[in-house]
Design a protein around this motif. Sequence first.
Motif, short mmCIF file in Angstrom:
data_model
loop_
_atom_site.label_atom_id
_atom_site.label_comp_id
_atom_site.label_asym_id
_atom_site.label_seq_id
_atom_site.Cartn_x
_atom_site.Cartn_y
_atom_site.Cartn_z
N ARG A 248 72.47 32.80 -14.72
CA ARG A 248 73.33 31.99 -15.59
C ARG A 248 73.72 30.69 -14.88
O ARG A 248 73.75 29.62 -15.50
N GLY A 249 74.02 30.79 -13.58
CA GLY A 249 74.32 29.58 -12.82
C GLY A 249 73.14 28.62 -12.77
O GLY A 249 73.32 27.40 -12.86
N LEU A 250 71.93 29.16 -12.63
CA LEU A 250 70.73 28.32 -12.63
C LEU A 250 70.54 27.62 -13.97
O LEU A 250 70.17 26.43 -14.02
N VAL A 251 70.78 28.35 -15.06
CA VAL A 251 70.63 27.75 -16.38
C VAL A 251 71.63 26.61 -16.55
O VAL A 251 71.26 25.49 -16.96
N GLU A 252 72.87 26.85 -16.22
CA GLU A 252 73.89 25.82 -16.38
C GLU A 252 73.62 24.63 -15.46
O GLU A 252 73.74 23.47 -15.88
N THR A 253 73.24 24.89 -14.24
CA THR A 253 72.93 23.80 -13.30
C THR A 253 71.77 22.97 -13.82
O THR A 253 71.79 21.73 -13.74
N SER A 254 70.75 23.64 -14.34
CA SER A 254 69.58 22.92 -14.85
C SER A 254 69.93 22.07 -16.06
O SER A 254 69.45 20.94 -16.20
N VAL A 255 70.78 22.59 -16.94
CA VAL A 255 71.20 21.81 -18.10
C VAL A 255 71.97 20.56 -17.66
O VAL A 255 71.76 19.46 -18.20
N ARG A 256 72.84 20.71 -16.68
CA ARG A 256 73.60 19.56 -16.20
C ARG A 256 72.67 18.51 -15.58
O ARG A 256 72.87 17.30 -15.80
N GLN A 257 71.66 18.96 -14.83
CA GLN A 257 70.70 18.01 -14.28
C GLN A 257 69.95 17.29 -15.39
O GLN A 257 69.73 16.07 -15.32
N TRP A 258 69.55 18.02 -16.40
CA TRP A 258 68.83 17.42 -17.54
C TRP A 258 69.69 16.38 -18.24
O TRP A 258 69.22 15.27 -18.54
N ARG A 259 70.93 16.73 -18.50
CA ARG A 259 71.83 15.79 -19.19
C ARG A 259 72.11 14.56 -18.34
O ARG A 259 72.32 13.47 -18.88
N ASP A 260 72.09 14.72 -17.02
CA ASP A 260 72.32 13.59 -16.12
C ASP A 260 71.04 12.78 -15.87
O ASP A 260 71.06 11.80 -15.10
N GLY A 261 69.94 13.19 -16.48
CA GLY A 261 68.69 12.46 -16.33
C GLY A 261 67.95 12.75 -15.05
O GLY A 261 67.03 12.00 -14.68
N LYS A 262 68.28 13.85 -14.36
CA LYS A 262 67.59 14.19 -13.12
C LYS A 262 66.31 14.92 -13.44
O LYS A 262 66.32 15.98 -14.08
N PRO A 263 65.17 14.41 -13.01
CA PRO A 263 63.90 15.06 -13.36
C PRO A 263 63.68 16.34 -12.57
O PRO A 263 64.26 16.53 -11.50
N PRO A 264 62.84 17.22 -13.09
CA PRO A 264 62.52 18.46 -12.35
C PRO A 264 61.62 18.18 -11.16
O PRO A 264 60.90 17.17 -11.12
N ALA A 265 61.67 19.07 -10.18
CA ALA A 265 60.73 18.99 -9.06
C ALA A 265 59.31 19.16 -9.58
O ALA A 265 59.06 19.94 -10.51
N ARG A 266 58.36 18.46 -8.99
CA ARG A 266 56.99 18.47 -9.50
C ARG A 266 56.07 19.36 -8.67
O ARG A 266 54.87 19.13 -8.58
N HIS A 267 56.62 20.42 -8.07
CA HIS A 267 55.78 21.33 -7.30
C HIS A 267 54.64 21.85 -8.17
O HIS A 267 54.84 22.21 -9.34
N THR A 268 53.46 21.92 -7.60
CA THR A 268 52.30 22.39 -8.35
C THR A 268 52.37 23.90 -8.56
O THR A 268 53.05 24.63 -7.83
N VAL A 269 51.66 24.37 -9.57
CA VAL A 269 51.56 25.81 -9.81
C VAL A 269 50.95 26.51 -8.60
O VAL A 269 51.35 27.63 -8.25
N ALA A 270 50.00 25.85 -7.95
CA ALA A 270 49.38 26.44 -6.77
C ALA A 270 50.42 26.75 -5.69
O ALA A 270 50.41 27.83 -5.07
N LEU A 271 51.33 25.80 -5.42
CA LEU A 271 52.38 26.04 -4.44
C LEU A 271 53.36 27.12 -4.89
O LEU A 271 53.81 27.95 -4.10
N LEU A 272 53.69 27.12 -6.18
CA LEU A 272 54.61 28.14 -6.69
C LEU A 272 53.99 29.53 -6.60
O LEU A 272 54.69 30.51 -6.33
N ARG A 273 52.69 29.62 -6.77
CA ARG A 273 52.03 30.91 -6.63
C ARG A 273 52.09 31.40 -5.18
O ARG A 273 52.27 32.59 -4.91
N LEU A 274 51.96 30.47 -4.24
CA LEU A 274 52.10 30.84 -2.83
C LEU A 274 53.52 31.31 -2.53
O LEU A 274 53.73 32.28 -1.78
N ALA A 275 54.51 30.63 -3.10
CA ALA A 275 55.90 31.04 -2.90
C ALA A 275 56.15 32.42 -3.48
O ALA A 275 56.87 33.24 -2.88
N THR A 276 55.55 32.70 -4.64
CA THR A 276 55.69 34.01 -5.25
C THR A 276 55.05 35.09 -4.39
O THR A 276 55.62 36.17 -4.17
#
Length: 363
Positions: A248-276
């Motif tokens: 829930r904290g992540l959802v709210e934090t993400s919404v606030r970033q979106w409303r403030d115009g902060k773009p998402p991190a552009r990590h590739t799916v390949a890197l996210l798969r390695l993190a997983t």
Amino acid sequence: MRSVGVEEELLLVDARTGLPRALSAAVLAAASRDPQGSEEVFESELHRQQLEFATRPRTDMGDLDKEIRRWRAEAARYAEGLDATAVALATSPLEVSPSIGTGERHQWLAEHFGLTAQEQLTCGCHIHVAVDSDEEGVAVLDRMRPWLSVLMAMSANSPFWQGEDTAYSSYRNRVWGRWPSAGPVEVFGSADRYHEQVREMTASGVLKDAGMVYFDARLSRTYPTVEVRVADVCLDPSTTVLLATLIRGLVETSVRQWRDGKPPARHTVALLRLATWRAARSGLDGELIHPVTMRPAPAEAVVRALFDHVRDALEDTGDILPAQESLATLLKTGNGAHIQRQLLRRTGSLQGVVTECVRRTLD
């Protein structure tokens, strides 16, 4: 305040031997005879050795905790008359021959996916958090995706598979990842792009329908929520509540970033798969990949980075102190995978592991 709902999948096991038993239909029948109407809470899953329940949407985490504990206890009570019980394990430590349900959807999956479907006797935890629109929901998905592997490491509760130690903390994640639509996804940018992707995936003919879009986090097809699906079912219900709080904290934090115009991190799916993969392998007992730098860091430091990332949102909902206490306990005692391995060393048998995990499920 955003509401939160939890779906937990439980393993049905013999009360004496700890072996999984194909009893979901009988347990659901017992629930249907309950005058309190609990059958509406429980559902069958792909395999007959598992049972799912869903909480109501809650805004208070104390209420959510009580409801999770209630339905775990009720599942065990319904199974008791069959000399069985329910346990919050994401995979069976003991050997099992999975039995797929007889429903049309389950049989379609068995026919089309063969051994991949047959071996999917895994139990996950899905957490729903309310959003105001699909556009807001996709903004959340885009911004939370680097943090999902951390949640998976915290929940990891599946070190054993068919009687063997897999060397993974979440082997469920590795089995679940065999589905062609599972895992991390790219940045969508808009609700239109998200829905276009889902339409294209279902039009491919590989998936039966949009319900098979098994992203680590997705828009729910049923509720106005973001549904985070990356977690193992947690051994301790307090860990489930901690995950729900952080999500829930992540959802709210993400919404606030979106409303403030902060773009998402552009990590590739390949890197996210390695993190997983790293999170599934290590859990909380080694290094994880830091969601900001995408470089290795100690697991505790990465988990605390997640906490710091959502701190303001937790303070605003009044969750900061209980979340701090739960996190300290988790880091001290370890996740379910760590506890299961400790139990094996102590009891000397996987049956002993299951027996103790039954107690902890209902504690």
